[in-house]
Design an enzyme around this catalytic site. Structure first.
Site, mmCIF file in Angstrom:
data_model
loop_
_atom_site.group_PDB
_atom_site.id
_atom_site.type_symbol
_atom_site.label_atom_id
_atom_site.label_comp_id
_atom_site.label_asym_id
_atom_site.label_seq_id
_atom_site.Cartn_x
_atom_site.Cartn_y
_atom_site.Cartn_z
ATOM 1 N N VAL A 260 0.846 -1.168 -0.126
ATOM 2 C CA VAL A 260 -0.058 0.045 0.104
ATOM 3 C C VAL A 260 0.899 1.243 -0.077
ATOM 4 O O VAL A 260 0.287 2.488 -0.342
ATOM 5 C CB VAL A 260 -1.135 0.107 1.445
ATOM 6 N N TYR B 112 5.435 5.891 14.845
ATOM 7 C CA TYR B 112 4.134 5.044 14.842
ATOM 8 C C TYR B 112 3.026 5.897 15.248
ATOM 9 O O TYR B 112 2.042 6.213 14.826
ATOM 10 C CB TYR B 112 4.051 4.012 15.638
HETATM 11 C C1 LIG Z 1 4.041 2.927 33.156
HETATM 12 C C2 LIG Z 1 3.787 2.203 32.072
HETATM 13 C C3 LIG Z 1 2.914 2.642 31.069
HETATM 14 C C4 LIG Z 1 2.830 1.704 29.759
HETATM 15 C C5 LIG Z 1 1.939 2.218 29.019
HETATM 16 C C6 LIG Z 1 2.108 1.443 27.569
HETATM 17 C C7 LIG Z 1 1.244 2.197 26.533
HETATM 18 C C8 LIG Z 1 1.000 1.212 25.347
HETATM 19 C C9 LIG Z 1 -0.526 1.651 24.571
HETATM 20 C C10 LIG Z 1 -0.262 1.063 23.149
HETATM 21 C C11 LIG Z 1 -1.807 0.547 23.111
HETATM 22 C C12 LIG Z 1 -1.906 0.596 21.366
HETATM 23 C C13 LIG Z 1 -0.715 -0.247 20.760
HETATM 24 C C14 LIG Z 1 -0.952 -0.435 19.234
HETATM 25 O O1 LIG Z 1 -1.002 0.566 18.569
HETATM 26 C C15 LIG Z 1 -0.117 -1.527 18.510
HETATM 27 C C16 LIG Z 1 1.441 -0.961 18.893
HETATM 28 O O2 LIG Z 1 1.703 -0.027 18.661
HETATM 29 S S1 LIG Z 1 1.919 -2.482 19.633
HETATM 30 C C17 LIG Z 1 3.635 -1.692 19.948
HETATM 31 C C18 LIG Z 1 3.666 -0.783 21.249
HETATM 32 N N1 LIG Z 1 5.017 -0.308 21.353
HETATM 33 C C19 LIG Z 1 5.283 -0.047 22.549
HETATM 34 O O3 LIG Z 1 4.546 -0.044 23.488
HETATM 35 C C20 LIG Z 1 6.917 -0.053 22.983
HETATM 36 C C21 LIG Z 1 7.500 -0.906 23.641
HETATM 37 N N2 LIG Z 1 8.902 -0.992 23.729
HETATM 38 C C22 LIG Z 1 9.797 -1.180 23.240
HETATM 39 O O4 LIG Z 1 9.839 -2.042 22.042
HETATM 40 C C23 LIG Z 1 11.256 -1.290 23.706
HETATM 41 O O5 LIG Z 1 11.204 -0.850 25.169
HETATM 42 C C24 LIG Z 1 12.249 -0.114 22.764
HETATM 43 C C25 LIG Z 1 11.430 1.072 22.792
HETATM 44 C C26 LIG Z 1 12.261 -0.656 21.395
HETATM 45 C C27 LIG Z 1 13.380 0.172 23.560
HETATM 46 O O6 LIG Z 1 13.904 -1.211 23.860
HETATM 47 P P1 LIG Z 1 15.238 -1.385 24.778
HETATM 48 O O7 LIG Z 1 15.700 -2.722 24.892
HETATM 49 O O8 LIG Z 1 16.269 -0.028 24.344
HETATM 50 O O9 LIG Z 1 14.503 -0.754 26.312
HETATM 51 P P2 LIG Z 1 13.795 -1.582 27.258
HETATM 52 O O10 LIG Z 1 12.775 -2.456 26.371
HETATM 53 O O11 LIG Z 1 14.577 -2.460 28.218
HETATM 54 O O12 LIG Z 1 13.053 -0.284 28.011
HETATM 55 C C28 LIG Z 1 13.753 0.457 28.693
HETATM 56 C C29 LIG Z 1 12.721 1.026 29.795
HETATM 57 O O13 LIG Z 1 11.652 1.818 29.170
HETATM 58 C C30 LIG Z 1 10.290 1.242 29.531
HETATM 59 N N3 LIG Z 1 9.384 0.970 28.531
HETATM 60 C C31 LIG Z 1 9.625 0.720 27.047
HETATM 61 N N4 LIG Z 1 8.425 0.929 26.206
HETATM 62 C C32 LIG Z 1 7.664 1.447 27.277
HETATM 63 C C33 LIG Z 1 6.197 1.871 26.807
HETATM 64 N N5 LIG Z 1 5.701 1.515 25.623
HETATM 65 N N6 LIG Z 1 5.526 2.395 27.961
HETATM 66 C C34 LIG Z 1 6.315 2.608 29.011
HETATM 67 N N7 LIG Z 1 7.421 2.299 29.334
HETATM 68 C C35 LIG Z 1 8.271 1.755 28.376
HETATM 69 C C36 LIG Z 1 10.539 -0.296 30.008
HETATM 70 O O14 LIG Z 1 9.766 -0.734 30.783
HETATM 71 C C37 LIG Z 1 11.898 -0.034 30.404
HETATM 72 O O15 LIG Z 1 11.888 0.551 31.828
HETATM 73 P P3 LIG Z 1 12.922 0.196 33.214
HETATM 74 O O16 LIG Z 1 14.173 0.474 32.728
HETATM 75 O O17 LIG Z 1 12.135 0.643 34.325
HETATM 76 O O18 LIG Z 1 12.631 -1.568 33.217
HETATM 77 N N1 NAD Z 2 -3.013 -4.852 17.740
HETATM 78 C C1 NAD Z 2 -2.872 -3.620 17.973
HETATM 79 O O1 NAD Z 2 -2.901 -3.537 19.418
HETATM 80 C C2 NAD Z 2 -3.173 -2.586 17.429
HETATM 81 C C3 NAD Z 2 -3.657 -1.425 18.057
HETATM 82 C C4 NAD Z 2 -4.005 -0.353 17.455
HETATM 83 C C5 NAD Z 2 -4.027 0.007 16.176
HETATM 84 N N2 NAD Z 2 -3.547 -1.011 15.522
HETATM 85 C C6 NAD Z 2 -3.434 -1.262 14.152
HETATM 86 O O2 NAD Z 2 -4.268 -2.008 13.357
HETATM 87 C C7 NAD Z 2 -3.767 -2.508 12.195
HETATM 88 C C8 NAD Z 2 -3.836 -3.860 11.976
HETATM 89 O O3 NAD Z 2 -2.523 -4.465 12.695
HETATM 90 P P1 NAD Z 2 -2.450 -5.639 13.442
HETATM 91 O O4 NAD Z 2 -2.678 -5.639 14.988
HETATM 92 O O5 NAD Z 2 -3.600 -6.614 12.931
HETATM 93 O O6 NAD Z 2 -0.908 -6.309 13.043
HETATM 94 P P2 NAD Z 2 -0.459 -7.371 12.113
HETATM 95 O O7 NAD Z 2 0.859 -7.075 12.127
HETATM 96 O O8 NAD Z 2 -1.119 -8.712 12.528
HETATM 97 O O9 NAD Z 2 -1.102 -7.078 10.825
HETATM 98 C C9 NAD Z 2 -0.650 -6.112 9.721
HETATM 99 C C10 NAD Z 2 -0.962 -6.491 8.349
HETATM 100 O O10 NAD Z 2 -0.634 -5.337 7.474
HETATM 101 C C11 NAD Z 2 0.123 -5.982 6.282
HETATM 102 N N3 NAD Z 2 1.121 -4.872 5.564
HETATM 103 C C12 NAD Z 2 2.435 -4.692 6.388
HETATM 104 N N4 NAD Z 2 2.772 -3.729 5.476
HETATM 105 C C13 NAD Z 2 2.028 -3.425 4.439
HETATM 106 C C14 NAD Z 2 2.173 -2.937 3.131
HETATM 107 N N5 NAD Z 2 3.045 -2.125 2.983
HETATM 108 N N6 NAD Z 2 1.046 -3.097 2.247
HETATM 109 C C15 NAD Z 2 0.165 -4.039 2.536
HETATM 110 N N7 NAD Z 2 0.025 -4.788 3.955
HETATM 111 C C16 NAD Z 2 0.868 -4.517 4.596
HETATM 112 C C17 NAD Z 2 0.920 -7.219 7.088
HETATM 113 O O11 NAD Z 2 1.498 -8.133 6.379
HETATM 114 C C18 NAD Z 2 -0.280 -7.791 8.163
HETATM 115 O O12 NAD Z 2 -0.908 -8.657 7.460
HETATM 116 C C19 NAD Z 2 -2.479 -1.815 11.890
HETATM 117 O O13 NAD Z 2 -2.715 -0.600 11.075
HETATM 118 C C20 NAD Z 2 -2.176 -1.542 13.316
HETATM 119 O O14 NAD Z 2 -1.037 -0.423 13.416
HETATM 120 C C21 NAD Z 2 -3.279 -2.477 15.962
#
Ligand SMILES: CCCCCCCCCCCCC[C@@H](O)CC(=O)SCCNC(=O)CCNC(=O)[C@H](O)C(C)(C)COP(=O)(O)OP(=O)(O)OC[C@H]1O[C@@H](n2cnc3c(N)ncnc32)[C@H](O)[C@@H]1OP(=O)(O)O
Ligand code: NAD
Length: 235
Positions: free
Chosen positions: A50, A143
């Protein structure tokens, strides 16, 4: 989302970067159209990146050829994460997330709207943002920016396309059990689950239910909305 829309009677065109995943979705729908170029009217699978304008144009052309009309409901789900702290985030991680999550929705929304307007058909466009687009999140400057952009893009499209009978709405899921959240460090998962008023992560079906509502005439007077599906997280 595809399964739920098919259950509501929709004929589904499932598209993914991973063509095999799209074909698996169609198999889940029980349609004969598990291969591209399926029989007319059957569910069909397509492959496209996309973030590529040409691929999106070809996708809409293929869908219209397969179904003899533009899609009346378009749900943009494609999304990726490349999480890193701002201090260490690479330009490539920024660029790729914006290209897929935001530019991808621009390209799909534009191509679908152009097809609907030129054919005089109404429609419902549903773009998947995230609660992170509303409140931000540690490690997700790319993101969060992309998802906040999805809301602004969708609201603007709603303002421009309402006169054409095309509704545009955003869905903002919270933590949902999918492969995307499986990458989150366990300590973060544990932290955030404790913050959710409903006490647990959501399921994809919870999002699909809202998408089905926004796709249906039950939401016929709703456009430009941002619907949170979060269990109360960050209300
Ligand atoms: C007080 C806690 C509050 C937690 C709130 C979390 C809110 C999340 C809401 C998300 C809902 C929707 C999500 C949806 O859209 C789908 C996604 O996007 S799924 C992916 C979400 N991603 C994250 O939340 C990021 C997660 N973190 C990481 O991947 C790694 O930490 C990274 C940023 C890559 C850094 O990695 P690294 O190895 O360098 O560090 P650490 O993992 O050891 O983390 C260091 C300390 O930071 C704290 N931390 C990391 N991420 C978060 C976070 N999202 N919220 C709060 N704190 C975070 C981690 O706990 C470590 O703390 P400490 O040193 O005290 O252990
Ligand atoms: N899982 C959650 O907690 C969460 C929360 C909030 C929003 N979302 C959103 O929901 C949507 C679906 O995510 P999901 O949780 O199912 O994750 P997922 O990784 O399971 O699915 C994402 C899909 O997008 C496809 N994709 C990635 N890059 C693409 C590209 N360039 N063109 C076409 N397809 C592509 C992947 O192949 C995969 O099938 C995403 O936009 C994500 O950001 C997810």
């Amino acid at each position: 989302v595809g399964v739920r829309l098919a259950a509501e009677g929709a004929t589904v065109a499932a598209c993914d970067l991973d063509g095999a995943a799209a074909r698996e979705t169609v198999r889940l729908l029980g349609g004969p159209g598990s291969d591209e170029g399926a029989p007319r009217g059957a569910h069909a699978a397509f492959q496209a990146d996309v973030s590529e304008a040409g691929a999106v144009r070809r996708l809409l052309d293929q869908v219209q050829a397969c179904f003899s009309r533009p899609p009346s409901v378009v749900v943009s789900c494609a999304g990726i994460t490349r999480d890193e702290f701002l201090l260490h985030m690479s330009e490539d991680d920024w660029d790729r997330v914006i290209a897929v999550n935001l530019k991808g929705i621009f390209l799909v929304t534009q191509a679908a709207a152009q097809a609907l307007v030129s054919s005089g058909c109404p429609g419902s466009i549903i773009n998947i943002s995230s609660i992170v687009g509303k409140v931000g999140n540690v490690g997700q400057t790319n993101y969060a920016a992309s998802k906040a952009g999805v809301v602004g893009l969708t609201q603007t499209a709603a303002r421009e396309l309402g006169r054409h009978g095309i509704r545009c709405n955003s869905v903002l899921p919270g933590f949902i059990k999918t492969p995307m959240t499986q990458k989150v460090p366990q300590k973060v998962l544990d932290k955030v689950t404790g913050m959710i008023p409903m006490g647990h992560m959501g399921d994809p079906e919870d999002v699909a239910d809202v998408v089905a509502f926004l796709a249906s005439e039950d939401s016929g007077y709703i456009t430009g909305a941002s619907v949170e599906v979060t269990g109360g997280l960050f209300m």
